[in-house]
Design a protein around this motif. Structure first.
Motif, PDB file in Angstrom:
ATOM      1  N   MET A   1       0.839  -1.202   0.000  1.00  0.00           N
ATOM      2  CA  MET A   1       0.000   0.000   0.000  1.00  0.00           C
ATOM      3  C   MET A   1       0.870   1.247   0.000  1.00  0.00           C
ATOM      4  O   MET A   1       1.841   1.338   0.745  1.00  0.00           O
ATOM      5  CB  MET A   1      -0.921  -0.001   1.236  1.00  0.00           C
ATOM      6  CG  MET A   1      -1.840   1.213   1.306  1.00  0.00           C
ATOM      7  SD  MET A   1      -3.065   1.129   2.646  1.00  0.00           S
ATOM      8  CE  MET A   1      -4.271   0.013   1.933  1.00  0.00           C
ATOM      9  N   LYS A   3       1.795   5.263   0.633  1.00  0.00           N
ATOM     10  CA  LYS A   3       1.583   6.136   1.796  1.00  0.00           C
ATOM     11  C   LYS A   3       1.597   7.602   1.368  1.00  0.00           C
ATOM     12  O   LYS A   3       2.470   8.029   0.608  1.00  0.00           O
ATOM     13  CB  LYS A   3       2.663   5.886   2.840  1.00  0.00           C
ATOM     14  CG  LYS A   3       2.636   4.493   3.443  1.00  0.00           C
ATOM     15  CD  LYS A   3       3.804   4.271   4.385  1.00  0.00           C
ATOM     16  CE  LYS A   3       3.709   5.153   5.619  1.00  0.00           C
ATOM     17  NZ  LYS A   3       4.843   4.917   6.562  1.00  0.00           N
ATOM     18  N   LYS A  23      -8.093  11.697   2.815  1.00  0.00           N
ATOM     19  CA  LYS A  23      -7.759  10.449   3.510  1.00  0.00           C
ATOM     20  C   LYS A  23      -8.837   9.397   3.268  1.00  0.00           C
ATOM     21  O   LYS A  23      -8.535   8.223   3.001  1.00  0.00           O
ATOM     22  CB  LYS A  23      -7.609  10.728   5.010  1.00  0.00           C
ATOM     23  CG  LYS A  23      -7.254   9.519   5.838  1.00  0.00           C
ATOM     24  CD  LYS A  23      -7.029   9.910   7.296  1.00  0.00           C
ATOM     25  CE  LYS A  23      -6.635   8.702   8.133  1.00  0.00           C
ATOM     26  NZ  LYS A  23      -6.337   9.083   9.547  1.00  0.00           N
ATOM     27  N   LEU A  27      -8.099   5.876   0.584  1.00  0.00           N
ATOM     28  CA  LEU A  27      -7.988   4.531   1.154  1.00  0.00           C
ATOM     29  C   LEU A  27      -8.463   3.426   0.212  1.00  0.00           C
ATOM     30  O   LEU A  27      -7.756   2.421   0.024  1.00  0.00           O
ATOM     31  CB  LEU A  27      -8.735   4.461   2.489  1.00  0.00           C
ATOM     32  CG  LEU A  27      -8.512   3.187   3.309  1.00  0.00           C
ATOM     33  CD1 LEU A  27      -7.036   2.975   3.613  1.00  0.00           C
ATOM     34  CD2 LEU A  27      -9.314   3.239   4.607  1.00  0.00           C
ATOM     35  N   GLU A  32      -2.717   4.824   1.881  1.00  0.00           N
ATOM     36  CA  GLU A  32      -2.926   5.102   3.309  1.00  0.00           C
ATOM     37  C   GLU A  32      -2.427   6.510   3.603  1.00  0.00           C
ATOM     38  O   GLU A  32      -1.289   6.852   3.259  1.00  0.00           O
ATOM     39  CB  GLU A  32      -2.160   4.083   4.149  1.00  0.00           C
ATOM     40  CG  GLU A  32      -2.434   4.153   5.630  1.00  0.00           C
ATOM     41  CD  GLU A  32      -1.670   3.072   6.383  1.00  0.00           C
ATOM     42  OE1 GLU A  32      -0.419   3.083   6.305  1.00  0.00           O
ATOM     43  OE2 GLU A  32      -2.315   2.227   7.025  1.00  0.00           O
ATOM     44  N   THR A  33      -3.255   7.322   4.251  1.00  0.00           N
ATOM     45  CA  THR A  33      -2.948   8.747   4.392  1.00  0.00           C
ATOM     46  C   THR A  33      -2.842   9.176   5.853  1.00  0.00           C
ATOM     47  O   THR A  33      -3.671   8.803   6.680  1.00  0.00           O
ATOM     48  CB  THR A  33      -4.030   9.600   3.701  1.00  0.00           C
ATOM     49  OG1 THR A  33      -4.156   9.187   2.335  1.00  0.00           O
ATOM     50  CG2 THR A  33      -3.679  11.078   3.749  1.00  0.00           C
ATOM     51  N   GLU A  34      -1.818   9.964   6.129  1.00  0.00           N
ATOM     52  CA  GLU A  34      -1.676  10.601   7.435  1.00  0.00           C
ATOM     53  C   GLU A  34      -1.861  12.102   7.257  1.00  0.00           C
ATOM     54  O   GLU A  34      -1.196  12.721   6.418  1.00  0.00           O
ATOM     55  CB  GLU A  34      -0.298  10.322   8.036  1.00  0.00           C
ATOM     56  CG  GLU A  34      -0.086  10.999   9.391  1.00  0.00           C
ATOM     57  CD  GLU A  34       1.260  10.686  10.021  1.00  0.00           C
ATOM     58  OE1 GLU A  34       1.590  11.325  11.051  1.00  0.00           O
ATOM     59  OE2 GLU A  34       1.975   9.820   9.490  1.00  0.00           O
TER      60      GLU A  34
END
Length: 314
Positions: A1, A3, A23, A27, A32-34
């Motif tokens: 995945m 990032k 975010k 997905l 995948e997001t911060e």
């Protein structure tokens, strides 16, 4: 995945809400997001994640007077150069649809390029005003639904590596730096702001919400003190439960109180869409933006009604 890291400077929460939508829609695409909120403490930016550890980097901020807030500009300025080029994108929020807002990121885009960030696109989303006038519930609903549709589309395009040419209109581009005098004005106005002792609850909400740590309570003087690090994000006055905070010369434009955007958008009794029906000054502020938004969605086969139904049925 893959990032993704999104650096977001947000005063009253509109830009942070947009970043959270990225975010959400990244997905299902395997990204995948911060979302990291850019803040300062004791005059320094708080420790942030290392962009080297991510595949895609986003930079989000609200438009202040057709410009990027100085706090975000300075944050980008202190970022170290990446060891290798990485794709990046800009997301902005503004309280009205005027196209002058489209050029707010020009100053930081040049800085990002020099630091090995390959800016693929620069997008803007209209969100509820926290200054000048309060948006109606119908407007709030429309802004959130459109933001969902446009951000979902943008996430798909970014996941495919789509590059967009960031267009520059010389007349508009050179107007933006002129208005940047607000950066200086904000520093001067900051110390003139105050909390009315007759209304103030001393709840410290303004201190906690200020992203730049610009407000403190002086126990010896029994009052809140506002420093020179203000960027006019108006988080303090917008969130004050008793409307106790004066924002100086701009106090007549003060808007107070949360919009509760997601709950308002889910109200099925509110009319949608309303923007192309607006007349007069409000029509001038919003019709152009939403005509363009409709064109983008239609051109890409996106059904706006799907997002309205999904939100109404929450």
């Amino acid at each position: 995945m893959q990032k993704c890291l999104i650096f977001v400077f947000s005063g009253t929460g509109n830009t942070k809400l947009c970043a959270d939508l990225y975010k959400k829609y990244f997905l299902p695409l395997g990204i995948e997001t911060e979302v990291f909120s850019v803040r300062m403490k004791d005059g320094k930016y708080v420790e942030y994640p290392n962009p080297e550890n991510y595949d895609l980097i986003g930079f989000g901020f609200p438009v202040h007077g057709f410009n990027c807030p100085k706090a975000m500009n300075d944050f980008v300025k202190q970022l170290p150069k990446l060891s290798e080029k990485k794709p990046a994108f800009i997301l902005k929020s503004s309280g009205e649809g005027l196209h002058l807002n489209d050029y707010a990121a020009q100053k930081i885009i040049s800085k990002l390029h020099r630091r090995n960030y390959d800016v693929l696109s620069d997008r803007r989303y209209v969100m509820p005003y926290n200054m000048i006038f309060r948006h109606t519930d119908e407007m709030v609903k429309g802004e959130y639904i459109y933001a969902n549709a446009l951000i979902d589309l943008h996430c798909k395009q970014l996941s495919e590596g789509k590059r967009e040419k960031v267009r520059v209109c010389p007349l508009r581009y050179w107007f933006v730096p002129i208005v940047r005098i607000l950066w200086i004005y904000a520093k001067v106005q900051g110390p003139t702001m105050y909390a009315d002792k007759a209304k103030c609850l001393k709840c410290n909400k303004c201190v906690k919400s200020c992203p730049l740590g610009n407000i403190r309570f002086d126990e010896t003087k029994d009052k809140y003190v506002f420093g020179t690090n203000c960027v006019l994000c108006v988080s303090c006055s917008f969130g004050c439960p008793t409307k106790a905070i004066s924002i100086g010369l701009l106090n007549g434009w003060r808007v107070n109180g949360s919009y509760n955007i997601e709950k308002t958008a889910a109200n099925g009794d509110l009319e949608f869409p309303v923007f192309l029906k607006l007349k007069g000054f409000k029509g001038f502020l919003y019709k152009g933006y939403y005509r363009k938004a409709n064109h983008i969605l239609q051109e890409n086969g996106v059904k706006l009604a799907k997002y309205a139904e999904n939100i109404d049925n929450k």
